[in-house]
Structures are given as C-alpha cells and as structure tokens.
Design a protein around this motif. Structure first.
Motif, PDB file in Angstrom:
ATOM      1  N   ASP A 114      22.208  -5.566  -5.070  1.00  0.00           N
ATOM      2  CA  ASP A 114      21.009  -5.363  -5.672  1.00  0.00           C
ATOM      3  C   ASP A 114      19.947  -4.659  -5.032  1.00  0.00           C
ATOM      4  O   ASP A 114      20.375  -4.492  -3.803  1.00  0.00           O
ATOM      5  N   HIS A 115      19.050  -4.209  -5.591  1.00  0.00           N
ATOM      6  CA  HIS A 115      18.053  -3.540  -4.476  1.00  0.00           C
ATOM      7  C   HIS A 115      17.145  -4.560  -4.054  1.00  0.00           C
ATOM      8  O   HIS A 115      17.093  -5.750  -4.324  1.00  0.00           O
ATOM      9  N   ASN A 116      16.586  -4.025  -2.840  1.00  0.00           N
ATOM     10  CA  ASN A 116      15.825  -4.884  -1.857  1.00  0.00           C
ATOM     11  C   ASN A 116      14.355  -4.996  -2.598  1.00  0.00           C
ATOM     12  O   ASN A 116      13.774  -3.950  -2.457  1.00  0.00           O
ATOM     13  N   PRO A 117      14.002  -6.024  -3.056  1.00  0.00           N
ATOM     14  CA  PRO A 117      12.334  -6.111  -3.668  1.00  0.00           C
ATOM     15  C   PRO A 117      11.319  -5.895  -2.619  1.00  0.00           C
ATOM     16  O   PRO A 117      10.469  -5.736  -2.968  1.00  0.00           O
ATOM     17  N   LYS A 118      11.819  -6.259  -1.419  1.00  0.00           N
ATOM     18  CA  LYS A 118      10.645  -6.208  -0.329  1.00  0.00           C
ATOM     19  C   LYS A 118      10.823  -5.121   0.532  1.00  0.00           C
ATOM     20  O   LYS A 118      10.308  -5.004   1.692  1.00  0.00           O
ATOM     21  N   ALA A 119      11.451  -3.958   0.190  1.00  0.00           N
ATOM     22  CA  ALA A 119      11.860  -2.946   1.236  1.00  0.00           C
ATOM     23  C   ALA A 119      10.725  -2.302   1.537  1.00  0.00           C
ATOM     24  O   ALA A 119      10.414  -2.034   2.901  1.00  0.00           O
ATOM     25  N   GLY A 120       9.576  -1.762   0.610  1.00  0.00           N
ATOM     26  CA  GLY A 120       8.410  -1.541   1.091  1.00  0.00           C
ATOM     27  C   GLY A 120       7.392  -2.221   2.082  1.00  0.00           C
ATOM     28  O   GLY A 120       7.041  -1.673   3.018  1.00  0.00           O
ATOM     29  N   ALA A 121       7.677  -3.471   1.853  1.00  0.00           N
ATOM     30  CA  ALA A 121       6.638  -4.429   2.790  1.00  0.00           C
ATOM     31  C   ALA A 121       7.315  -4.655   3.890  1.00  0.00           C
ATOM     32  O   ALA A 121       6.968  -4.640   5.301  1.00  0.00           O
ATOM     33  N   GLN A 122       8.762  -4.485   4.029  1.00  0.00           N
ATOM     34  CA  GLN A 122       9.356  -4.597   5.214  1.00  0.00           C
ATOM     35  C   GLN A 122       9.504  -3.420   6.110  1.00  0.00           C
ATOM     36  O   GLN A 122       9.212  -3.489   7.237  1.00  0.00           O
ATOM     37  N   TYR A 123       9.211  -2.253   5.456  1.00  0.00           N
ATOM     38  CA  TYR A 123       8.928  -0.849   6.127  1.00  0.00           C
ATOM     39  C   TYR A 123       7.574  -0.936   6.659  1.00  0.00           C
ATOM     40  O   TYR A 123       7.404  -0.589   7.799  1.00  0.00           O
ATOM     41  N   ALA A 124       6.689  -1.399   6.032  1.00  0.00           N
ATOM     42  CA  ALA A 124       5.481  -1.530   6.567  1.00  0.00           C
ATOM     43  C   ALA A 124       5.201  -2.436   7.633  1.00  0.00           C
ATOM     44  O   ALA A 124       4.531  -2.170   8.507  1.00  0.00           O
ATOM     45  N   SER A 125       5.869  -3.636   7.662  1.00  0.00           N
ATOM     46  CA  SER A 125       5.895  -4.541   8.634  1.00  0.00           C
ATOM     47  C   SER A 125       6.422  -3.999   9.916  1.00  0.00           C
ATOM     48  O   SER A 125       5.957  -4.347  11.040  1.00  0.00           O
ATOM     49  N   ALA A 126       7.433  -3.255   9.718  1.00  0.00           N
ATOM     50  CA  ALA A 126       8.089  -2.471  10.781  1.00  0.00           C
ATOM     51  C   ALA A 126       7.369  -1.302  11.411  1.00  0.00           C
ATOM     52  O   ALA A 126       7.634  -0.697  12.605  1.00  0.00           O
ATOM     53  N   GLY A 127       6.032  -0.932  10.651  1.00  0.00           N
ATOM     54  CA  GLY A 127       5.310   0.009  11.258  1.00  0.00           C
ATOM     55  C   GLY A 127       5.312   1.447  10.343  1.00  0.00           C
ATOM     56  O   GLY A 127       4.558   2.503  10.810  1.00  0.00           O
ATOM     57  N   GLY A 128       5.920   1.254   9.454  1.00  0.00           N
ATOM     58  CA  GLY A 128       6.128   2.625   8.250  1.00  0.00           C
ATOM     59  C   GLY A 128       4.999   2.358   7.409  1.00  0.00           C
ATOM     60  O   GLY A 128       4.384   1.429   6.933  1.00  0.00           O
ATOM     61  N   SER A 129       4.823   3.456   6.616  1.00  0.00           N
ATOM     62  CA  SER A 129       4.043   3.440   5.443  1.00  0.00           C
ATOM     63  C   SER A 129       4.527   4.292   4.382  1.00  0.00           C
ATOM     64  O   SER A 129       5.255   5.057   4.669  1.00  0.00           O
ATOM     65  N   GLY A 130       4.006   4.222   3.175  1.00  0.00           N
ATOM     66  CA  GLY A 130       4.384   4.986   2.074  1.00  0.00           C
ATOM     67  C   GLY A 130       5.428   4.677   1.362  1.00  0.00           C
ATOM     68  O   GLY A 130       5.712   5.219   0.224  1.00  0.00           O
ATOM     69  N   GLY A 131       6.037   3.503   1.499  1.00  0.00           N
ATOM     70  CA  GLY A 131       7.191   2.937   0.765  1.00  0.00           C
ATOM     71  C   GLY A 131       8.514   3.493   0.968  1.00  0.00           C
ATOM     72  O   GLY A 131       8.581   4.623   1.522  1.00  0.00           O
ATOM     73  N   LEU A 132       9.338   3.239   0.191  1.00  0.00           N
ATOM     74  CA  LEU A 132      10.844   3.716   0.195  1.00  0.00           C
ATOM     75  C   LEU A 132      11.540   3.893  -1.029  1.00  0.00           C
ATOM     76  O   LEU A 132      11.413   3.095  -2.017  1.00  0.00           O
ATOM     77  N   GLY A 133      12.384   4.848  -1.090  1.00  0.00           N
ATOM     78  CA  GLY A 133      13.373   4.972  -2.251  1.00  0.00           C
ATOM     79  C   GLY A 133      14.653   4.445  -1.802  1.00  0.00           C
ATOM     80  O   GLY A 133      14.823   4.546  -0.463  1.00  0.00           O
ATOM     81  N   GLU A 134      15.401   3.983  -2.711  1.00  0.00           N
ATOM     82  CA  GLU A 134      16.640   3.465  -2.317  1.00  0.00           C
ATOM     83  C   GLU A 134      17.839   3.759  -3.005  1.00  0.00           C
ATOM     84  O   GLU A 134      17.720   3.612  -4.280  1.00  0.00           O
ATOM     85  N   ASN A 135      19.043   4.195  -2.544  1.00  0.00           N
ATOM     86  CA  ASN A 135      20.339   4.358  -3.222  1.00  0.00           C
ATOM     87  C   ASN A 135      21.278   3.170  -2.541  1.00  0.00           C
ATOM     88  O   ASN A 135      21.088   3.010  -1.433  1.00  0.00           O
ATOM     89  N   ILE A 136      21.944   2.522  -3.302  1.00  0.00           N
ATOM     90  CA  ILE A 136      22.917   1.457  -2.881  1.00  0.00           C
ATOM     91  C   ILE A 136      24.487   1.887  -3.612  1.00  0.00           C
ATOM     92  O   ILE A 136      24.374   2.366  -4.670  1.00  0.00           O
TER      93      ILE A 136
END
Length: 223
Positions: A114-136
């Motif tokens: 399934d998709h990661n519902p927290k991907a954007g927040a986890q990316y921000a916590s890791a130091g990223g910004s602007g969200g993520l798009g996702e293919n699985i």
C-alpha cells in the motif's frame, strides 16, 4: 487472481503523497483519500519462467546501498531506465535522492503493499521538503528491479499527451510521474518479503520509489 505456475504475479500502484493532488486521468480506478493524497491501482500478469523455489531470507535492502561501485550499480538499476524514458520526451535526467531512498527503504521493509501515508512527513523529518510522489510495485515469487521499472514505463503506451489522459480503462500515472518535468530526483528500495503478500501468501518482492518534487498534479501535463 488465479494462480498460474508459469507466470509471475505483478501488481502496481501509483500515488502522490505530501503535496497536491494527482493527475485526474492517472487511472480509471483512482480514489482520492484527502486533499493531499491520491492513489490508484492496477494489476497485470507478465510472462516469466516458472517460479523458482527460494528459501526464507530477510528483506533484501537496496534503498541505501553502501559506498563504492556496488552503490553506483544499484542506483543505476533504477535511474537508467527512468532517465531513458525521460530523455525520450526531452526531459532532464533524475538524480538519486538518498533521503527519499531512506524513506522508501524503511517503508518497503514493512512488506505492506500500500502507499506510505507518512512519506511526506518522514521525508521532512529526514531533512527534505516539498513532499514526495510514489510508485510501488509487487511481484511473486520474485520481481527484479528492472521489471518493476519496466512495468511503470510501459504505461507510456496508454498515455495520450494531446489530451493529457490515459486510454480508457488503462493506467498511466506511474509513467507520468517518472517523466514529470519538475520532478528532479528519486530514491527507491526493493525488498524480498515473506509476509503481507498481496497475492494471498508466499514470497514476494516489493519495490518502492519516492519522487521529489512530486508530479501528477491535477490538470497539468507531465511535460
């Protein structure tokens, strides 16, 4: 889905998490969960050799390979076919995003298709910004990285640029995310799972790619 001993079972899902909404025509069976997330799904069967018997093993981690030639090879397995697809429509190549790869690896290791519902927040916590798009993508009993990416890129045949839409009954959002003009980087992971199979049980492979900045913005063409 019926089982067939001479075929690999494959499922793919696209989505955008953390910012915006996805291309409305990404799939004929899309479901917008809220104002900032979109997911669609498709399942296909692809011909392959008969399944091989495999022993139980822990998830194979390729999202954050060690330094050296092995790391270059691992990232290029993802980047080369995606960048070939981008070059075909005149877009600049993607670069490897280690923060996105970290997010993808942590989520793929959960072996939950399934998709990661927290991907954007986890990316921000890791130091990223602007969200993520996702293919699985998932395949059983195995699915190589090259096959996962090929399944996404093959959706080019279902995308009509003139109308900025997928062919009726077809999915194309995995492809449009890969070639999205303003997406500049991607991080991916591939794991071998023994639990959580979307195929009803057994060993399966799970591939996750997180794209930055995210694409598939509603009403906009990818390039």
């Amino acid at each position: 889905m019926s089982r067939h001993p001479a075929r690999t079972r494959v499922a793919s899902v696209l989505g955008m998490l953390g910012a915006g909404v996805a291309l409305a025509a990404a799939t004929s069976a899309c479901a917008t969960t809220d104002a900032t997330a979109h997911a669609g799904s498709s399942e296909t069967l692809t011909a392959s050799p008969a399944p091989q018997v495999r022993t139980r093993r822990p998830p194979e981690e390729t999202g954050a390979p060690p330094a050296g030639q092995g790391a270059v090879t691992a990232t290029n397995e993802w980047l080369d076919p995606m960048n070939a697809a981008r070059a075909a429509v005149g877009e600049q190549p993607l670069t490897w995003d280690p923060l996105a790869a970290r997010v993808a690896q942590a989520y793929a290791s959960l072996c939950k298709f399934d998709h990661n519902p927290k991907a954007g927040a986890q990316y921000a916590s890791a130091g990223g910004s602007g969200g993520l798009g996702e293919n699985i993508s998932a395949g059983a009993p195995t699915q190589a990285v090259s096959d996962a990416v090929a399944s996404w890129v093959s959706e080019k045949a279902s995308y009509d640029h003139a109308s900025n839409s997928c062919r009726s009954g077809q999915s194309c959002g995995h492809y449009t995310q890969i070639v999205w003009a303003t997406t500049t980087a991607v991080g991916c992971a591939h794991v071998s799972c023994t639990t959580g199979s979307p195929f009803g049980g057994g060993t399966w492979d799970f591939s996750v790619c997180d794209f930055h900045p995210p694409g598939n913005w509603n009403g906009q063409p990818p390039y």
